[in-house]
Structure formats: C-alpha cells, structure tokens
Design a protein around this motif. Structure first.
Motif, PDB file in Angstrom:
ATOM      1  N   ASP A   1       0.963  -1.117   0.188  1.00 36.75           N
ATOM      2  CA  ASP A   1       0.185  -0.391   0.070  1.00 36.75           C
ATOM      3  C   ASP A   1       0.914   1.104  -0.093  1.00 36.75           C
ATOM      4  OD1 ASP A   1      -1.284   2.018   0.989  1.00 36.75           O
ATOM      5  OD2 ASP A   1      -1.742   1.454   2.932  1.00 36.75           O
ATOM      6  N   LEU A   2       1.272   2.183  -1.303  1.00 44.23           N
ATOM      7  CA  LEU A   2       1.755   3.327  -0.883  1.00 44.23           C
ATOM      8  C   LEU A   2       1.284   4.357  -1.117  1.00 44.23           C
ATOM      9  CD1 LEU A   2       3.904   1.088  -4.288  1.00 44.23           C
ATOM     10  CD2 LEU A   2       4.365   1.730  -2.051  1.00 44.23           C
ATOM     11  N   GLU A   3       0.632   4.991   0.364  1.00 39.28           N
ATOM     12  CA  GLU A   3       0.035   6.318   0.885  1.00 39.28           C
ATOM     13  C   GLU A   3      -1.115   5.954   0.034  1.00 39.28           C
ATOM     14  OE1 GLU A   3       2.774   9.218   1.140  1.00 39.28           O
ATOM     15  OE2 GLU A   3       3.528   8.518  -0.746  1.00 39.28           O
ATOM     16  N   GLU A   4      -1.796   4.435   0.126  1.00 42.46           N
ATOM     17  CA  GLU A   4      -3.086   3.907  -0.392  1.00 42.46           C
ATOM     18  C   GLU A   4      -4.289   4.669   0.530  1.00 42.46           C
ATOM     19  OE1 GLU A   4      -3.270   0.796  -3.606  1.00 42.46           O
ATOM     20  OE2 GLU A   4      -1.117   1.644  -3.116  1.00 42.46           O
ATOM     21  N   TYR A   5      -3.945   3.735   1.875  1.00 43.21           N
ATOM     22  CA  TYR A   5      -5.278   4.956   2.680  1.00 43.21           C
ATOM     23  C   TYR A   5      -5.264   5.769   3.715  1.00 43.21           C
ATOM     24  CZ  TYR A   5      -6.953   3.434   7.049  1.00 43.21           C
ATOM     25  OH  TYR A   5      -8.144   3.087   8.205  1.00 43.21           O
ATOM     26  N   ALA A   6      -3.810   5.690   3.869  1.00 48.36           N
ATOM     27  CA  ALA A   6      -3.041   7.202   4.603  1.00 48.36           C
ATOM     28  C   ALA A   6      -1.702   8.094   3.534  1.00 48.36           C
ATOM     29  CB  ALA A   6      -2.799   6.466   5.572  1.00 48.36           C
ATOM     30  N   LEU A   7      -2.028   8.965   2.956  1.00 48.47           N
ATOM     31  CA  LEU A   7      -0.472   9.997   3.158  1.00 48.47           C
ATOM     32  C   LEU A   7       0.359   9.881   4.325  1.00 48.47           C
ATOM     33  CD1 LEU A   7      -2.478  12.628   1.067  1.00 48.47           C
ATOM     34  CD2 LEU A   7      -1.617  10.963   0.062  1.00 48.47           C
ATOM     35  N   GLY A   8       1.616  10.194   3.831  1.00 42.30           N
ATOM     36  CA  GLY A   8       2.853   9.498   3.942  1.00 42.30           C
ATOM     37  C   GLY A   8       3.134   8.241   5.533  1.00 42.30           C
ATOM     38  N   THR A   9       2.359   7.347   4.837  1.00 41.33           N
ATOM     39  CA  THR A   9       2.494   6.093   4.947  1.00 41.33           C
ATOM     40  C   THR A   9       3.036   4.727   4.122  1.00 41.33           C
ATOM     41  OG1 THR A   9       1.539   6.912   6.974  1.00 41.33           O
ATOM     42  CG2 THR A   9       1.725   3.886   6.793  1.00 41.33           C
ATOM     43  N   VAL A  10       3.510   3.920   4.439  1.00 39.16           N
ATOM     44  CA  VAL A  10       3.772   2.318   2.899  1.00 39.16           C
ATOM     45  C   VAL A  10       2.943   1.445   4.223  1.00 39.16           C
ATOM     46  CG1 VAL A  10       5.217   4.152   1.779  1.00 39.16           C
ATOM     47  CG2 VAL A  10       5.906   2.366   3.545  1.00 39.16           C
ATOM     48  N   CYS A  11       2.653   0.068   3.458  1.00 40.16           N
ATOM     49  CA  CYS A  11       2.971  -0.524   4.070  1.00 40.16           C
ATOM     50  C   CYS A  11       2.761  -1.936   3.153  1.00 40.16           C
ATOM     51  CB  CYS A  11       1.474  -0.762   4.872  1.00 40.16           C
ATOM     52  SG  CYS A  11       0.192   0.325   5.545  1.00 40.16           S
ATOM     53  N   VAL A  12       3.429  -3.387   3.785  1.00 35.47           N
ATOM     54  CA  VAL A  12       3.965  -4.494   2.269  1.00 35.47           C
ATOM     55  C   VAL A  12       2.966  -5.527   3.880  1.00 35.47           C
ATOM     56  CG1 VAL A  12       5.964  -4.043   4.284  1.00 35.47           C
ATOM     57  CG2 VAL A  12       4.602  -5.660   1.943  1.00 35.47           C
ATOM     58  N   ALA A  13       2.106  -6.233   3.352  1.00 39.06           N
ATOM     59  CA  ALA A  13       2.108  -7.014   3.953  1.00 39.06           C
ATOM     60  C   ALA A  13       1.583  -8.595   3.521  1.00 39.06           C
ATOM     61  CB  ALA A  13       0.479  -7.497   3.934  1.00 39.06           C
ATOM     62  N   VAL A  14       1.901 -10.058   3.916  1.00 45.34           N
ATOM     63  CA  VAL A  14       1.774 -10.763   2.925  1.00 45.34           C
ATOM     64  C   VAL A  14       0.455 -12.228   3.887  1.00 45.34           C
ATOM     65  CG1 VAL A  14       4.413 -11.076   2.514  1.00 45.34           C
ATOM     66  CG2 VAL A  14       3.521 -11.981   4.982  1.00 45.34           C
ATOM     67  N   PRO A  15       0.010 -13.227   2.905  1.00 44.15           N
ATOM     68  CA  PRO A  15      -0.811 -14.569   3.253  1.00 44.15           C
ATOM     69  C   PRO A  15      -0.850 -14.878   4.832  1.00 44.15           C
ATOM     70  CG  PRO A  15       0.107 -15.351   1.956  1.00 44.15           C
ATOM     71  CD  PRO A  15       0.825 -13.813   2.099  1.00 44.15           C
TER      72      PRO A  15
END
Length: 252
Positions: A194-208
């Motif tokens: 998630d490249l600032e798609e939920y909150a500007l200034g924050t990126v996320c990475v996730a795995v199953p």
C-alpha cells in the motif's frame, strides 16, 4: 494490615459461578432443586440466580424445567479459543515490531469481511490511524489486498461486489480492473504493498497467513520515507508469516 485482610469477594458472583459449574455437569439439563442441592444453595437463592442467568443468556431453561448452558456461554467459549490462539502469536508479532521498528498487524477474512485481529505497536512504533474501517478499505491497504490476492476467484468477486472502491487518498486505486491487475502482478509477490493509498505519508507491506482454513494477512506500516526498505521488509515478513501460520494451526 491484619491476616484476615484479603481481596474483596462478591458472594453473589461466586454463587452464580457455582451454579454455572453445576449446570455444565448435566448434559441433558438438571432442575433447580437438584442444582441447589449440589451447590449447597438455598432453593430460593438458586431460583433467583437461575432466572437472572436465563435472562442474560448464560443459561437456558428447557420445557421439562431443566437448565442447560445458554448460547452466550458458547459465544464466550468461541471468543476464548480465539484469544488463546492470538496469545500464541503476540510474542512473534512483538519480536517483528522490535526488529523492524514498525507496528505489526494481523487480519483475518471472516464472514465475508477483512477484520483486524491484532495490532502490536509501541511508543516508538505507533499504529496507523485507522480512520476508515477495514471493512471499507480492503482495496486500499496492504493487509486487505493480501487477502484479496489469495482469495479464490468467486470469493474475491463476491467481496468486491459488496465493497465500493472508495477514494481515500489521491493514490488510492479506485478502478477495479487496475486493482485486479496490480494484485496479480505485485513485484514483491506473494507480498503486496500500500503506497500511501490508505493514508498519505504511510506505506505498508503484507503477506498471507492462515489459521487453519481461515485466510488472513500479516503486515507492517512505516513512514513513506522508508519506502526503499519494502523489499527487505517483505522478505523478512515471509518466514515470520510461516511461524504465525504454524502457531495458529495448532489445536488447543
């Protein structure tokens, strides 16, 4: 303080617990008189407590006058099992938080929704402000997109038919074909971002991850200025997700 001092105990609560224990010992139910005798309670007290427990759903009265455990206790038992499972993985999530200096998140796909099961953060690793619930933001979070990527085609189609691709930031993907394309072509697969798609200034990475047959996701969030670390972090997430899956797959 004197030796007689100790914790303040509520007698009525203790008596109600003794009644519940007695009820649980009779699979086919037991009448109030028998329960009163087994617990050593006056019959009037047993009746009063049983009426209260029936009213609140902890005990159910059968047509023949017997009492059995109620649906609310079954719900508590289910919740207790879930809490016990999560307690197994909290140390792993805490270790991940400390190693990566990021908050750690765990979600599961339950009853058609992506739900947050656990967040492990700290003073130096604050969680993202969940200003929009995950039920409405699966398309905009790495945790949600990880679940969507792993879902079967029909389940994914069902989820997306029930959830509007809301525009949460200027970077949010709101085109369904584009979202599906990115899910299938994630450069860090099986990790997704998630490249600032939920909150500007924050990126996320996730795995199953999995809890038995239940699909979920494990992820972390970090400031956008640490974007270059996403490949390194996603590689670190994969073995941790395997440990979480193994822990959650053990029976209690």
């Amino acid at each position: 303080m004197g030796a007689q001092d100790g914790p303040t105990l509520i007698g009525s609560v203790q008596r109600a617990m003794r009644l519940l224990e007695a009820v649980s010992a009779h699979q086919n139910g037991a009448p109030a008189k028998q329960l009163a005798r087994e617990t050593g309670l006056p019959l009037a007290t047993a009746y009063h407590l049983l009426r209260t427990l029936v009213h609140d759903g902890y005990v159910r009265k059968l047509d023949d006058g017997g009492f059995v455990l109620g649906d609310k206790l079954q719900s508590l038992q289910t919740t207790g099992r879930a809490q016990a499972l999560l307690s197994r993985v909290r140390p792993t999530l805490a270790a991940l938080r400390d190693e990566l200096t990021t908050p750690a998140y765990l979600t599961f796909y339950e009853e058609g929704e992506i739900r947050v099961a656990e967040i492990v953060d700290g003073p130096g690793t604050p969680r993202v402000d969940l200003w929009v619930g995950f039920e409405d933001a699966g398309h905009a979070t790495a945790l949600g997109k990880s679940v969507l990527r792993e879902l079967g085609e029909e389940d994914r189609k069902d989820y997306l038919s029930r959830h509007h691709l809301a525009d949460l930031t200027p970077r949010t993907i709101t085109s369904l074909p584009e979202l599906l394309r990115r899910l299938e072509t994630s450069p860090l697969a099986p990790a997704v971002t998630d490249l600032e798609e939920y909150a500007l200034g924050t990126v996320c990475v996730a795995v199953p991850v999995y809890s038995g047959d239940t699909l979920g996701s494990l992820g972390v969030s970090l400031p956008a200025n640490r974007l270059s670390r996403l490949p390194e972090i996603s590689a670190r997430l994969l073995p941790t997700a395997s440990r979480v899956t193994r822990s959650l797959s053990l029976t209690i």
